[in-house]
Design a protein around this motif. Structure first.
Motif, mmCIF file in Angstrom:
data_model
loop_
_atom_site.group_PDB
_atom_site.id
_atom_site.type_symbol
_atom_site.label_atom_id
_atom_site.label_comp_id
_atom_site.label_asym_id
_atom_site.label_seq_id
_atom_site.Cartn_x
_atom_site.Cartn_y
_atom_site.Cartn_z
ATOM 1 N N GLY A 41 3.434 25.949 -19.590
ATOM 2 C CA GLY A 41 3.730 26.278 -20.931
ATOM 3 C C GLY A 41 5.325 26.712 -20.981
ATOM 4 N N THR A 42 6.017 26.436 -21.834
ATOM 5 C CA THR A 42 7.374 26.759 -21.914
ATOM 6 C C THR A 42 7.589 27.719 -23.217
ATOM 7 O OG1 THR A 42 8.304 24.745 -21.150
ATOM 8 C CG2 THR A 42 9.687 25.864 -22.478
ATOM 9 N N THR A 43 8.547 28.803 -22.897
ATOM 10 C CA THR A 43 8.847 29.637 -23.912
ATOM 11 C C THR A 43 10.618 29.412 -24.206
ATOM 12 O OG1 THR A 43 7.464 31.434 -23.137
ATOM 13 C CG2 THR A 43 9.101 32.099 -24.723
ATOM 14 N N LEU A 44 10.725 29.432 -25.686
ATOM 15 C CA LEU A 44 12.040 29.033 -25.959
ATOM 16 C C LEU A 44 12.585 30.487 -26.601
ATOM 17 C CD1 LEU A 44 10.918 26.196 -28.681
ATOM 18 C CD2 LEU A 44 11.520 25.964 -26.544
ATOM 19 N N TYR A 45 13.948 30.521 -26.190
ATOM 20 C CA TYR A 45 14.734 31.897 -26.342
ATOM 21 C C TYR A 45 16.026 31.439 -26.970
ATOM 22 C CZ TYR A 45 11.892 34.595 -23.149
ATOM 23 O OH TYR A 45 10.591 34.927 -22.526
ATOM 24 N N TYR A 46 16.543 32.281 -27.676
ATOM 25 C CA TYR A 46 17.904 32.194 -28.466
ATOM 26 C C TYR A 46 18.576 33.611 -28.132
ATOM 27 C CZ TYR A 46 16.741 35.172 -32.393
ATOM 28 O OH TYR A 46 16.088 36.112 -33.273
ATOM 29 N N ARG A 47 20.016 33.637 -28.240
ATOM 30 C CA ARG A 47 20.755 34.539 -28.215
ATOM 31 C C ARG A 47 21.943 34.654 -29.047
ATOM 32 N NH1 ARG A 47 21.714 38.736 -23.986
ATOM 33 N NH2 ARG A 47 23.581 40.035 -25.045
ATOM 34 N N ALA A 48 22.061 35.456 -30.192
ATOM 35 C CA ALA A 48 22.972 35.403 -31.046
ATOM 36 C C ALA A 48 24.344 36.114 -30.602
ATOM 37 C CB ALA A 48 22.433 36.026 -32.439
ATOM 38 N N LEU A 49 25.293 35.301 -30.615
ATOM 39 C CA LEU A 49 26.560 35.931 -30.157
ATOM 40 C C LEU A 49 27.613 36.441 -30.969
ATOM 41 C CD1 LEU A 49 27.404 32.931 -27.572
ATOM 42 C CD2 LEU A 49 26.154 35.121 -27.076
ATOM 43 N N GLY A 50 27.297 36.274 -32.604
ATOM 44 C CA GLY A 50 28.151 36.552 -33.448
ATOM 45 C C GLY A 50 28.428 35.360 -34.394
ATOM 46 N N HIS A 51 29.600 35.741 -35.245
ATOM 47 C CA HIS A 51 29.484 34.690 -36.356
ATOM 48 C C HIS A 51 30.574 33.747 -35.718
ATOM 49 C CE1 HIS A 51 27.743 37.047 -39.340
ATOM 50 N NE2 HIS A 51 28.519 38.068 -39.115
ATOM 51 N N PRO A 52 30.239 32.415 -36.094
ATOM 52 C CA PRO A 52 30.905 31.212 -35.619
ATOM 53 C C PRO A 52 32.496 31.298 -36.353
ATOM 54 C CG PRO A 52 29.575 30.259 -37.098
ATOM 55 C CD PRO A 52 29.201 31.769 -36.939
ATOM 56 N N GLU A 53 33.253 30.855 -35.407
ATOM 57 C CA GLU A 53 34.900 30.668 -35.800
ATOM 58 C C GLU A 53 34.668 29.484 -36.676
ATOM 59 O OE1 GLU A 53 37.366 32.888 -35.232
ATOM 60 O OE2 GLU A 53 35.664 34.082 -33.983
ATOM 61 N N THR A 54 35.612 29.347 -37.912
ATOM 62 C CA THR A 54 35.793 28.493 -38.618
ATOM 63 C C THR A 54 36.411 27.044 -37.936
ATOM 64 O OG1 THR A 54 37.849 29.348 -39.463
ATOM 65 C CG2 THR A 54 35.718 29.590 -40.860
#
Length: 179
Positions: free
Chosen positions: A163-176
């Motif tokens: 099995g594989t587990t998916l992960y994410y990491r939010a770094l903040g708001h994208p620059e325009t």
């Protein structure tokens, strides 16, 4: 002392044999990084050399951890290609030599990628890893968020589906102005 440095396309070619040796050691130790045993050294070196053009083009980045002038680890970052996904990238191929594990090299590589991604205006990183692996424990302890798992997603180095587990990491708001 371990130094984490980004590598250019030509440097990646220069390091390809040493990165191939690292990859073989990692796969032989059970790391599920897309390759099966036995892993041929030349095939592994070619795999690394084939990434040089993407590194030069900016669609991929590679960092190495140098420990006493030896490559002790590596990590990659692949930028999303589609216009609606330019705020994110995928972390890939985090590997640390078995003899260098337990010294914080994996976490240092991950931190370097996160910092660089944020500096580039990226706001989201994603990755996948074998469920229950040491790598999964690293990602959880580093603050990554699991968002689901897929059974029998990929074969481990011995050919057994895992099995594989998916992960994410939010770094903040994208620059325009993010590319």
């Amino acid at each position: 002392m371990t130094e984490i440095v980004p590598v250019s396309g030509p440097e990646l070619v220069t390091y390809s044999d040493e990165l191939a040796a690292l990859m073989i050691e990692a796969v032989e130790a059970g790391a599920s990084v897309g390759f099966l045993l036995p892993l041929d050294r030349e095939a592994a070196a070619v795999w690394w050399r084939e990434r040089a053009a993407a590194v030069d083009a900016g669609s991929q980045q590679v960092w190495i951890a140098r420990d006493d002038e030896r490559v002790a680890g590596t990590i990659g970052l692949a930028r999303a290609a589609m216009p609606n996904a330019r705020h994110r990238a995928e972390v890939a191929k985090l590997m640390v030599r078995p003899s260098a594990r337990g010294r914080g090299i994996g976490r240092a590589l991950l931190t370097a990628v996160e910092r660089s991604a944020a500096e580039q205006g990226l706001s989201l990183l994603v990755l996948d890893t074998e469920t229950g692996s040491d790598a999964e424990r690293l990602y959880r302890s580093a603050g990554w968020t699991p968002c689901g798992s897929v059974p029998d997603y990929a074969a481990d180095p011995y050919g057994t589906l895992r099995g594989t587990t998916l992960y994410y990491r939010a770094l903040g708001h994208p620059e325009t102005s993010a590319p």
